[in-house]
Motif scaffolding. Structure first.
Motif, short mmCIF file in Angstrom:
data_model
loop_
_atom_site.label_atom_id
_atom_site.label_comp_id
_atom_site.label_asym_id
_atom_site.label_seq_id
_atom_site.Cartn_x
_atom_site.Cartn_y
_atom_site.Cartn_z
N UNK A 1 -20.50 0.09 7.40
CA UNK A 1 -19.13 0.00 7.90
C UNK A 1 -18.58 1.39 8.13
N UNK A 2 -17.59 1.46 8.97
CA UNK A 2 -17.04 2.75 9.35
C UNK A 2 -15.53 2.66 9.39
N UNK A 3 -14.89 3.81 9.36
CA UNK A 3 -13.44 3.85 9.28
C UNK A 3 -12.79 3.87 10.66
N UNK A 4 -11.77 3.04 10.84
CA UNK A 4 -10.95 3.10 12.04
C UNK A 4 -9.93 4.21 11.89
N UNK A 5 -9.32 4.62 12.99
CA UNK A 5 -8.21 5.55 12.89
C UNK A 5 -6.99 4.80 12.40
N UNK A 6 -6.44 5.20 11.25
CA UNK A 6 -5.35 4.49 10.62
C UNK A 6 -4.34 5.48 10.09
N UNK A 7 -3.14 4.98 9.72
CA UNK A 7 -2.24 5.84 8.98
C UNK A 7 -2.92 6.28 7.70
N UNK A 8 -2.44 7.37 7.12
CA UNK A 8 -3.05 7.89 5.91
C UNK A 8 -3.06 6.82 4.82
N UNK A 9 -4.23 6.47 4.34
CA UNK A 9 -4.36 5.49 3.29
C UNK A 9 -5.27 6.05 2.22
N UNK A 10 -5.23 5.41 1.05
CA UNK A 10 -5.93 5.97 -0.09
C UNK A 10 -7.43 5.88 0.03
N UNK A 11 -8.11 7.02 0.01
CA UNK A 11 -9.55 7.10 -0.06
C UNK A 11 -9.89 8.40 -0.76
N UNK A 12 -9.86 8.41 -2.08
CA UNK A 12 -10.20 9.63 -2.80
C UNK A 12 -11.08 9.27 -3.98
N UNK A 13 -11.85 10.23 -4.47
CA UNK A 13 -12.82 9.93 -5.50
C UNK A 13 -12.21 9.89 -6.88
N UNK A 111 -6.63 1.32 0.42
CA UNK A 111 -5.34 0.82 -0.06
C UNK A 111 -4.23 1.66 0.55
N UNK A 112 -3.00 1.23 0.35
CA UNK A 112 -1.83 2.03 0.71
C UNK A 112 -0.75 1.79 -0.31
N UNK A 113 0.15 2.72 -0.41
CA UNK A 113 1.27 2.56 -1.33
C UNK A 113 2.26 1.54 -0.78
N UNK A 114 3.18 1.09 -1.62
CA UNK A 114 4.19 0.13 -1.20
C UNK A 114 5.40 0.85 -0.64
N UNK A 115 5.99 0.27 0.40
CA UNK A 115 7.17 0.88 1.01
C UNK A 115 8.39 0.62 0.14
N UNK A 128 -2.38 4.74 -11.96
CA UNK A 128 -1.38 3.75 -12.33
C UNK A 128 -0.43 3.39 -11.21
N UNK A 129 -0.54 4.06 -10.06
CA UNK A 129 0.36 3.79 -8.95
C UNK A 129 0.12 2.39 -8.37
N UNK A 130 1.17 1.56 -8.22
CA UNK A 130 1.00 0.24 -7.59
C UNK A 130 0.65 0.39 -6.12
N UNK A 131 -0.33 -0.38 -5.65
CA UNK A 131 -0.76 -0.26 -4.26
C UNK A 131 -1.05 -1.64 -3.67
N UNK A 132 -1.13 -1.67 -2.35
CA UNK A 132 -1.53 -2.85 -1.58
C UNK A 132 -2.99 -2.65 -1.19
N UNK A 133 -3.87 -3.57 -1.57
CA UNK A 133 -5.28 -3.49 -1.21
C UNK A 133 -5.46 -3.91 0.24
N UNK A 134 -6.25 -3.17 0.99
CA UNK A 134 -6.54 -3.53 2.38
C UNK A 134 -7.78 -4.41 2.45
N UNK A 135 -7.63 -5.60 2.98
CA UNK A 135 -8.76 -6.49 3.18
C UNK A 135 -9.07 -7.34 1.96
N UNK A 136 -10.13 -8.14 2.11
CA UNK A 136 -10.49 -9.12 1.10
C UNK A 136 -10.95 -8.47 -0.20
N UNK A 137 -10.44 -8.97 -1.32
CA UNK A 137 -10.89 -8.53 -2.65
C UNK A 137 -10.87 -9.75 -3.56
#
Length: 227
Positions: A1-13, A111-115, A128-137
């Motif tokens: 799978x590969x990444x689409x161009x999206x708004x900044x979302x969480x992807x860090x190690x 994921x992304x943070x909540x507005x 500990x930051x609350x987030x919205x998961x992107x896609x099926x989990x």
């Protein structure tokens, strides 16, 4: 799978919402850290050195599920607000995969943070930051986040077979995660060339849903440096 161009979302190690490819012994989730014959369990690891189109290293883990001695699982961070809008709390991935039965794991769903009430999002990530998961989990049969086509889904059915696609439909799902998009379908490349350079993780599966491949590209942004 590969990444689409999206708004900044969480992807860090350092922090993660989900971890995929967490493999357990099925017999009581016995401790597997010492004296383990990985080949007998159906695991085979390779490190591939690439020279083209740029120096890089790819870690490849082949996972044969036929023996049912191991199984893929999803581990998610804690749900911080129950029925509220958050689906997970960012967690150190080493904590998500800290059980001694774990053989291998990768960060999965973005994921992304909540507005807030003004529509602003805090993207200064912290544990500990609350987030919205992107896609099926789905973990242990419990849906933490629904499928969101065209985000690609990876799921394990009741027979232990692994599938890739947009959504499992009405099929019973025990474990599931998601990536940005499917790049190969039935052996055919289904996305156009993309000049973006990023480290990447990919998941593949054979036509029977029994053999999986987990791939880690260690560096994608540099033309000279390899990790």
């Amino acid at each position: 799978m590969s990444e689409r161009k999206r708004p900044m979302i969480g992807r860090c190690v350092g922090i993660s919402a989900c971890a995929f490819g967490v493999l357990f012994l099925t017999a009581g989730c016995t401790s597997v850290r010492d004296g383990l014959d990985l080949k007998a369990l159906g695991l085979a690891y390779q490190l591939k050195e690439l020279k083209e189109p740029r120096p890089n290293r790819v870690h490849v883990l082949r996972v044969d599920l036929a023996s049912r001695k191991i199984q893929p699982s999803i581990v998610t961070g804690a749900d911080p607000d129950g029925d509220g809008p958050a689906e997970s709390a960012l967690t150190d991935p080493l904590k998500l995969a800290s059980d001694r039965s774990v053989l291998a794991f990768i960060n999965s769903n973005a994921w992304d943070s909540l507005a807030d009430s003004a529509g602003n999002r805090n993207r200064r990530w912290f544990e500990g930051q609350p987030v919205d998961i992107h896609g099926l989990a789905v973990a242990g049969g419990r849906v933490r986040s629904p499928a969101q086509p065209p985000i690609a889904s990876i799921w394990v059915n009741s027979e232990g077979r692994v599938f890739l696609g947009d959504t499992p439909g009405d099929e019973a799902v025990g474990e599931a995660t998601a990536g940005f998009q499917q790049i190969v379908k039935e052996g055919v490349l289904v996305v156009p060339a993309d000049g973006a350079l990023h480290p990447r993780t990919a998941i593949g599966v054979d036509e029977d849903g029994i053999v999986m491949w987990l791939l880690w590209w260690m560096d994608g942004r540099s033309s000279t440096v390899k990790a």
